[in-house]
Write a protein that holds these residues in place. Structure first.
Motif, PDB file in Angstrom:
ATOM      1  N   MET A   1     -24.687 -58.455  56.930  1.00  0.00           N
ATOM      2  CA  MET A   1     -24.224 -59.780  56.574  1.00  0.00           C
ATOM      3  C   MET A   1     -24.734 -60.103  55.173  1.00  0.00           C
ATOM      4  SD  MET A   1     -24.944 -63.459  58.336  1.00  0.00           S
ATOM      5  CE  MET A   1     -23.914 -63.228  59.749  1.00  0.00           C
ATOM      6  N   SER A   2     -23.869 -60.656  54.340  1.00  0.00           N
ATOM      7  CA  SER A   2     -24.251 -61.011  52.972  1.00  0.00           C
ATOM      8  C   SER A   2     -24.601 -62.487  52.888  1.00  0.00           C
ATOM      9  CB  SER A   2     -23.097 -60.731  52.007  1.00  0.00           C
ATOM     10  OG  SER A   2     -22.819 -59.360  51.983  1.00  0.00           O
ATOM     11  N   ALA A   3     -25.627 -62.771  52.143  1.00  0.00           N
ATOM     12  CA  ALA A   3     -26.003 -64.168  51.918  1.00  0.00           C
ATOM     13  C   ALA A   3     -25.264 -64.668  50.690  1.00  0.00           C
ATOM     14  CB  ALA A   3     -27.506 -64.274  51.703  1.00  0.00           C
ATOM     15  N   VAL A   4     -24.820 -65.900  50.720  1.00  0.00           N
ATOM     16  CA  VAL A   4     -24.102 -66.502  49.602  1.00  0.00           C
ATOM     17  C   VAL A   4     -24.994 -67.547  48.950  1.00  0.00           C
ATOM     18  CG1 VAL A   4     -22.082 -67.842  48.944  1.00  0.00           C
ATOM     19  CG2 VAL A   4     -21.890 -66.130  50.736  1.00  0.00           C
ATOM     20  N   LYS A   5     -25.129 -67.441  47.628  1.00  0.00           N
ATOM     21  CA  LYS A   5     -25.902 -68.427  46.876  1.00  0.00           C
ATOM     22  C   LYS A   5     -24.927 -69.367  46.179  1.00  0.00           C
ATOM     23  CE  LYS A   5     -28.646 -64.857  45.140  1.00  0.00           C
ATOM     24  NZ  LYS A   5     -29.329 -64.294  44.003  1.00  0.00           N
ATOM     25  N   ILE A   6     -25.142 -70.631  46.284  1.00  0.00           N
ATOM     26  CA  ILE A   6     -24.295 -71.626  45.632  1.00  0.00           C
ATOM     27  C   ILE A   6     -25.129 -72.342  44.571  1.00  0.00           C
ATOM     28  CG2 ILE A   6     -22.872 -73.675  45.940  1.00  0.00           C
ATOM     29  CD1 ILE A   6     -21.734 -71.292  47.406  1.00  0.00           C
ATOM     30  N   HIS A   7     -24.600 -72.393  43.361  1.00  0.00           N
ATOM     31  CA  HIS A   7     -25.291 -73.079  42.279  1.00  0.00           C
ATOM     32  C   HIS A   7     -24.518 -74.346  41.941  1.00  0.00           C
ATOM     33  CE1 HIS A   7     -27.966 -69.735  41.563  1.00  0.00           C
ATOM     34  NE2 HIS A   7     -26.913 -68.938  41.663  1.00  0.00           N
ATOM     35  N   SER A   8     -25.124 -75.494  42.133  1.00  0.00           N
ATOM     36  CA  SER A   8     -24.439 -76.743  41.842  1.00  0.00           C
ATOM     37  C   SER A   8     -24.937 -77.403  40.560  1.00  0.00           C
ATOM     38  CB  SER A   8     -24.608 -77.717  43.013  1.00  0.00           C
ATOM     39  OG  SER A   8     -25.979 -77.990  43.199  1.00  0.00           O
ATOM     40  N   LEU A   9     -25.984 -76.853  39.953  1.00  0.00           N
ATOM     41  CA  LEU A   9     -26.517 -77.422  38.726  1.00  0.00           C
ATOM     42  C   LEU A   9     -25.580 -77.128  37.566  1.00  0.00           C
ATOM     43  CD1 LEU A   9     -28.855 -78.782  37.227  1.00  0.00           C
ATOM     44  CD2 LEU A   9     -29.855 -76.516  36.936  1.00  0.00           C
ATOM     45  N   ARG A  10     -25.198 -78.153  36.839  1.00  0.00           N
ATOM     46  CA  ARG A  10     -24.320 -77.985  35.683  1.00  0.00           C
ATOM     47  C   ARG A  10     -25.002 -78.611  34.477  1.00  0.00           C
ATOM     48  NH1 ARG A  10     -18.447 -77.377  34.836  1.00  0.00           N
ATOM     49  NH2 ARG A  10     -18.115 -78.093  32.735  1.00  0.00           N
ATOM     50  N   ILE A  11     -25.131 -77.833  33.427  1.00  0.00           N
ATOM     51  CA  ILE A  11     -25.772 -78.309  32.207  1.00  0.00           C
ATOM     52  C   ILE A  11     -24.699 -78.456  31.140  1.00  0.00           C
ATOM     53  CG2 ILE A  11     -27.440 -77.757  30.396  1.00  0.00           C
ATOM     54  CD1 ILE A  11     -28.923 -76.065  32.492  1.00  0.00           C
ATOM     55  N   VAL A 101     -13.851 -65.121  37.715  1.00  0.00           N
ATOM     56  CA  VAL A 101     -15.262 -65.132  37.348  1.00  0.00           C
ATOM     57  C   VAL A 101     -15.667 -63.775  36.788  1.00  0.00           C
ATOM     58  CG1 VAL A 101     -15.830 -66.885  39.062  1.00  0.00           C
ATOM     59  CG2 VAL A 101     -16.032 -64.474  39.663  1.00  0.00           C
ATOM     60  N   SER A 102     -16.768 -63.739  36.065  1.00  0.00           N
ATOM     61  CA  SER A 102     -17.283 -62.492  35.510  1.00  0.00           C
ATOM     62  C   SER A 102     -17.981 -61.679  36.604  1.00  0.00           C
ATOM     63  CB  SER A 102     -18.281 -62.796  34.392  1.00  0.00           C
ATOM     64  OG  SER A 102     -19.442 -63.404  34.939  1.00  0.00           O
ATOM     65  N   ALA A 103     -18.196 -60.401  36.315  1.00  0.00           N
ATOM     66  CA  ALA A 103     -18.926 -59.549  37.257  1.00  0.00           C
ATOM     67  C   ALA A 103     -20.332 -60.100  37.464  1.00  0.00           C
ATOM     68  CB  ALA A 103     -18.971 -58.108  36.750  1.00  0.00           C
ATOM     69  N   ARG A 104     -20.929 -60.646  36.419  1.00  0.00           N
ATOM     70  CA  ARG A 104     -22.274 -61.231  36.529  1.00  0.00           C
ATOM     71  C   ARG A 104     -22.267 -62.426  37.486  1.00  0.00           C
ATOM     72  NH1 ARG A 104     -25.885 -62.641  38.302  1.00  0.00           N
ATOM     73  NH2 ARG A 104     -27.683 -63.678  37.461  1.00  0.00           N
ATOM     74  N   THR A 105     -21.262 -63.257  37.401  1.00  0.00           N
ATOM     75  CA  THR A 105     -21.160 -64.407  38.298  1.00  0.00           C
ATOM     76  C   THR A 105     -20.913 -63.948  39.734  1.00  0.00           C
ATOM     77  OG1 THR A 105     -20.336 -65.791  36.505  1.00  0.00           O
ATOM     78  CG2 THR A 105     -19.916 -66.566  38.736  1.00  0.00           C
ATOM     79  N   LEU A 106     -20.133 -62.884  39.904  1.00  0.00           N
ATOM     80  CA  LEU A 106     -19.891 -62.342  41.246  1.00  0.00           C
ATOM     81  C   LEU A 106     -21.189 -61.951  41.937  1.00  0.00           C
ATOM     82  CD1 LEU A 106     -16.783 -59.996  41.018  1.00  0.00           C
ATOM     83  CD2 LEU A 106     -17.049 -62.028  42.436  1.00  0.00           C
ATOM     84  N   GLN A 107     -22.152 -61.455  41.162  1.00  0.00           N
ATOM     85  CA  GLN A 107     -23.420 -61.038  41.739  1.00  0.00           C
ATOM     86  C   GLN A 107     -24.120 -62.179  42.474  1.00  0.00           C
ATOM     87  OE1 GLN A 107     -24.968 -59.263  37.980  1.00  0.00           O
ATOM     88  NE2 GLN A 107     -25.646 -57.643  39.361  1.00  0.00           N
ATOM     89  N   ASP A 108     -23.912 -63.408  42.033  1.00  0.00           N
ATOM     90  CA  ASP A 108     -24.547 -64.561  42.666  1.00  0.00           C
ATOM     91  C   ASP A 108     -24.079 -64.782  44.104  1.00  0.00           C
ATOM     92  OD1 ASP A 108     -26.022 -65.094  40.404  1.00  0.00           O
ATOM     93  OD2 ASP A 108     -24.621 -66.592  39.631  1.00  0.00           O
ATOM     94  N   PHE A 109     -22.962 -64.180  44.476  1.00  0.00           N
ATOM     95  CA  PHE A 109     -22.416 -64.369  45.812  1.00  0.00           C
ATOM     96  C   PHE A 109     -22.891 -63.331  46.817  1.00  0.00           C
ATOM     97  CE2 PHE A 109     -19.487 -66.602  43.041  1.00  0.00           C
ATOM     98  CZ  PHE A 109     -19.376 -67.813  43.702  1.00  0.00           C
ATOM     99  N   PHE A 110     -23.701 -62.374  46.360  1.00  0.00           N
ATOM    100  CA  PHE A 110     -24.156 -61.313  47.237  1.00  0.00           C
ATOM    101  C   PHE A 110     -25.676 -61.240  47.272  1.00  0.00           C
ATOM    102  CE2 PHE A 110     -19.893 -60.176  45.965  1.00  0.00           C
ATOM    103  CZ  PHE A 110     -19.319 -59.865  47.192  1.00  0.00           C
ATOM    104  N   TYR A 111     -26.180 -60.853  48.411  1.00  0.00           N
ATOM    105  CA  TYR A 111     -27.616 -60.737  48.627  1.00  0.00           C
ATOM    106  C   TYR A 111     -28.233 -59.814  47.579  1.00  0.00           C
ATOM    107  CZ  TYR A 111     -32.050 -59.822  50.924  1.00  0.00           C
ATOM    108  OH  TYR A 111     -33.377 -59.719  51.189  1.00  0.00           O
ATOM    109  N   ASP A 112     -29.312 -60.244  46.967  1.00  0.00           N
ATOM    110  CA  ASP A 112     -30.027 -59.499  45.928  1.00  0.00           C
ATOM    111  C   ASP A 112     -29.160 -59.167  44.716  1.00  0.00           C
ATOM    112  OD1 ASP A 112     -32.430 -59.545  47.259  1.00  0.00           O
ATOM    113  OD2 ASP A 112     -32.186 -57.564  48.155  1.00  0.00           O
ATOM    114  N   GLY A 113     -28.026 -59.826  44.568  1.00  0.00           N
ATOM    115  CA  GLY A 113     -27.167 -59.593  43.414  1.00  0.00           C
ATOM    116  C   GLY A 113     -26.477 -58.240  43.399  1.00  0.00           C
TER     117      GLY A 113
END
Length: 133
Positions: A1-11, A101-113
């Motif tokens: 099972m993959s963990a999903v990280k959600i980032h809501s902070l916007r600068i 999204v970029s490949a880097r941003t995709l990493q945020d959706f998977f456990y340990d990137g």
């Protein structure tokens, strides 16, 4: 099972200590550019530009013979390039279809990137098609 990280902070770039007002054109929602592109919302920003979602109010499509190659589907091409004059000088604008999204941003959706092997293979496949084009 993959963990999903959600980032809501916007600068916003205007709040940063090193923000240089002269670098950015002061875009506003609903502003019309090049008598064609109406801004809808800001998608992001970088060191030298902001990225806005716009609506093409003319919906012109010009297709060339070169647009039959399968690599084109995986390439980011400009639909239009134009210049605008702002209070602090000239600004260059590039209009293109919205991208994913970029490949880097995709990493945020998977456990340990870590991207799944099948996804990485698919990205490499698409990259090679684009390079071939």
């Amino acid at each position: 099972m993959s963990a999903v990280k959600i980032h809501s902070l916007r600068i916003e770039e205007q709040t940063l200590f090193n923000y240089a007002k002269k670098k950015y054109y002061p875009v506003h929602p609903s502003e019309l550019f090049h008598d064609r592109y109406r801004t809808i919302a800001k998608l992001g920003w970088g060191a030298y530009s902001t990225v806005w979602l716009t609506r093409d109010e003319r919906l012109e499509r010009r297709l060339s013979k070169e647009r039959d190659h399968p690599g084109l589907l995986f390439s980011c091409l400009a639909d239009d390039i134009f210049e605008i004059d702002g209070l602090t000088g000239r600004h260059y604008c590039i209009a293109m279809k919205p991208q994913g999204v970029s490949a880097r941003t995709l990493q945020d959706f998977f456990y340990d990137g870590k991207l799944p092997k099948l996804l990485v293979k698919s990205l490499i496949h698409r990259l090679l098609f684009a390079i071939n084009w």
